[in-house]
Design a protein around this motif. Structure first.
Motif, PDB file in Angstrom:
ATOM      1  N   ILE A   1       1.770   1.709  -3.668  1.00 15.23           N
ATOM      2  CA  ILE A   1       0.610   2.136  -4.458  1.00 15.23           C
ATOM      3  C   ILE A   1       0.268   3.587  -4.132  1.00 15.23           C
ATOM      4  CG2 ILE A   1      -1.827   1.677  -4.996  1.00 15.23           C
ATOM      5  CD1 ILE A   1       0.333  -0.506  -5.863  1.00 15.23           C
ATOM      6  N   GLY A   2       0.383   3.965  -2.870  1.00  9.10           N
ATOM      7  CA  GLY A   2       0.100   5.338  -2.462  1.00  9.10           C
ATOM      8  C   GLY A   2       1.020   6.365  -3.091  1.00  9.10           C
TER       9      GLY A   2
ATOM     10  N   TRP B   1      -4.766   0.195 -10.562  1.00 10.97           N
ATOM     11  CA  TRP B   1      -4.459  -0.812  -9.550  1.00 10.97           C
ATOM     12  C   TRP B   1      -5.755  -1.461  -9.046  1.00 10.97           C
ATOM     13  CZ3 TRP B   1      -0.701  -3.758  -8.055  1.00 10.97           C
ATOM     14  CH2 TRP B   1      -0.783  -4.424  -6.827  1.00 10.97           C
ATOM     15  N   GLN B   2      -6.791  -0.655  -8.832  1.00 11.02           N
ATOM     16  CA  GLN B   2      -8.073  -1.212  -8.392  1.00 11.02           C
ATOM     17  C   GLN B   2      -8.645  -2.154  -9.455  1.00 11.02           C
ATOM     18  OE1 GLN B   2      -9.217  -0.974  -5.293  1.00 11.02           O
ATOM     19  NE2 GLN B   2      -7.316   0.154  -4.966  1.00 11.02           N
TER      20      GLN B   2
ATOM     21  N   ASP C   1      -2.726   5.573 -12.026  1.00  9.52           N
ATOM     22  CA  ASP C   1      -2.223   4.241 -11.711  1.00  9.52           C
ATOM     23  C   ASP C   1      -2.934   3.640 -10.510  1.00  9.52           C
ATOM     24  OD1 ASP C   1      -0.483   3.640 -13.780  1.00  9.52           O
ATOM     25  OD2 ASP C   1       1.221   4.602 -12.815  1.00  9.52           O
ATOM     26  N   GLN C   2      -3.344   4.464  -9.561  1.00 10.24           N
ATOM     27  CA  GLN C   2      -4.099   3.945  -8.427  1.00 10.24           C
ATOM     28  C   GLN C   2      -5.460   3.401  -8.877  1.00 10.24           C
ATOM     29  OE1 GLN C   2      -4.100   6.502  -4.948  1.00 10.24           O
ATOM     30  NE2 GLN C   2      -1.948   7.014  -5.276  1.00 10.24           N
ATOM     31  N   ARG C   3      -6.083   4.076  -9.837  1.00 11.74           N
ATOM     32  CA  ARG C   3      -7.354   3.563 -10.392  1.00 11.74           C
ATOM     33  C   ARG C   3      -7.107   2.258 -11.155  1.00 11.74           C
ATOM     34  NH1 ARG C   3      -8.015   9.020 -11.423  1.00 11.74           N
ATOM     35  NH2 ARG C   3      -7.475   8.754 -13.604  1.00 11.74           N
TER      36      ARG C   3
ATOM     37  N   GLN D   1       0.822  -1.215   0.000  1.00 14.19           N
ATOM     38  CA  GLN D   1       0.000   0.000   0.000  1.00 14.19           C
ATOM     39  C   GLN D   1       0.854   1.263   0.000  1.00 14.19           C
ATOM     40  OE1 GLN D   1      -3.040  -1.224  -1.233  1.00 14.19           O
ATOM     41  NE2 GLN D   1      -3.368   0.841  -0.512  1.00 14.19           N
TER      42      GLN D   1
ATOM     43  N   MET E   1       1.989   6.182  -6.228  1.00 14.98           N
ATOM     44  CA  MET E   1       1.710   6.187  -7.674  1.00 14.98           C
ATOM     45  C   MET E   1       0.754   7.320  -8.027  1.00 14.98           C
ATOM     46  SD  MET E   1       1.230   2.201  -8.628  1.00 14.98           S
ATOM     47  CE  MET E   1       2.559   1.038  -8.414  1.00 14.98           C
ATOM     48  N   THR E   2       0.651   7.609  -9.310  1.00 15.50           N
ATOM     49  CA  THR E   2      -0.278   8.634  -9.783  1.00 15.50           C
ATOM     50  C   THR E   2      -1.718   8.183  -9.528  1.00 15.50           C
ATOM     51  OG1 THR E   2      -0.500   7.689 -11.997  1.00 15.50           O
ATOM     52  CG2 THR E   2       1.328   9.247 -11.655  1.00 15.50           C
ATOM     53  N   GLU E   3      -2.638   9.138  -9.541  1.00 19.71           N
ATOM     54  CA  GLU E   3      -4.052   8.797  -9.356  1.00 19.71           C
ATOM     55  C   GLU E   3      -4.527   7.827 -10.439  1.00 19.71           C
ATOM     56  OE1 GLU E   3      -6.837  11.957  -8.601  1.00 19.71           O
ATOM     57  OE2 GLU E   3      -5.306  13.083  -7.497  1.00 19.71           O
TER      58      GLU E   3
END
Length: 109
Positions: free
Chosen positions: A52-53, A63-64, A59-61, A49, A55-57
């Motif tokens: 992931i935190g 990731w989901q 990439d976070q999307r 986490q 990473m860019t927004e």
């Protein structure tokens, strides 16, 4: 019945692409993000986490989306295991062969 019939949301190609993307992203972050590089150099154990935190927004999307596909993949792997198909599950290596590589997709990080 194939994987797409069992899980219409399953997209093996997208799973492979996202898997490769995140392997590259995590490696890049560990080399270029000063906080992460210092933490690793100092022997600090990092949680996924934390990576992931950083990473860019976008990439976070992504990731989901990857996690959703990964849950489907686990379900399909378990179904294959219970029905005697695919690579057998091993507590030591998961759904990987003895060489540490998966028969179909390498997703162990």
């Amino acid at each position: 019945m194939d994987a797409e019939e069992l899980h219409p949301a399953w997209d093996e190609e997208k799973y492979r692409l996202l898997n490769a993307h995140f392997r590259q992203q995590i490696n890049t972050l560990l080399r270029t993000d000063t906080y992460l590089a210092d933490a690793v150099a100092g022997g600090k154990s990092l949680q996924l986490q934390e990576l992931i935190g950083r990473m860019t927004e976008k990439d976070q999307r992504l990731w989901q989306e990857f996690l959703a596909l990964d849950r489907i993949k686990l379900h399909l792997d378990m179904k294959d295991h219970l029905e005697g198909r695919g690579t057998p599950f091993s507590p030591r290596t998961g759904f990987q062969g003895p060489s540490g590589t998966k028969d179909d997709i390498g997703d162990a990080w």
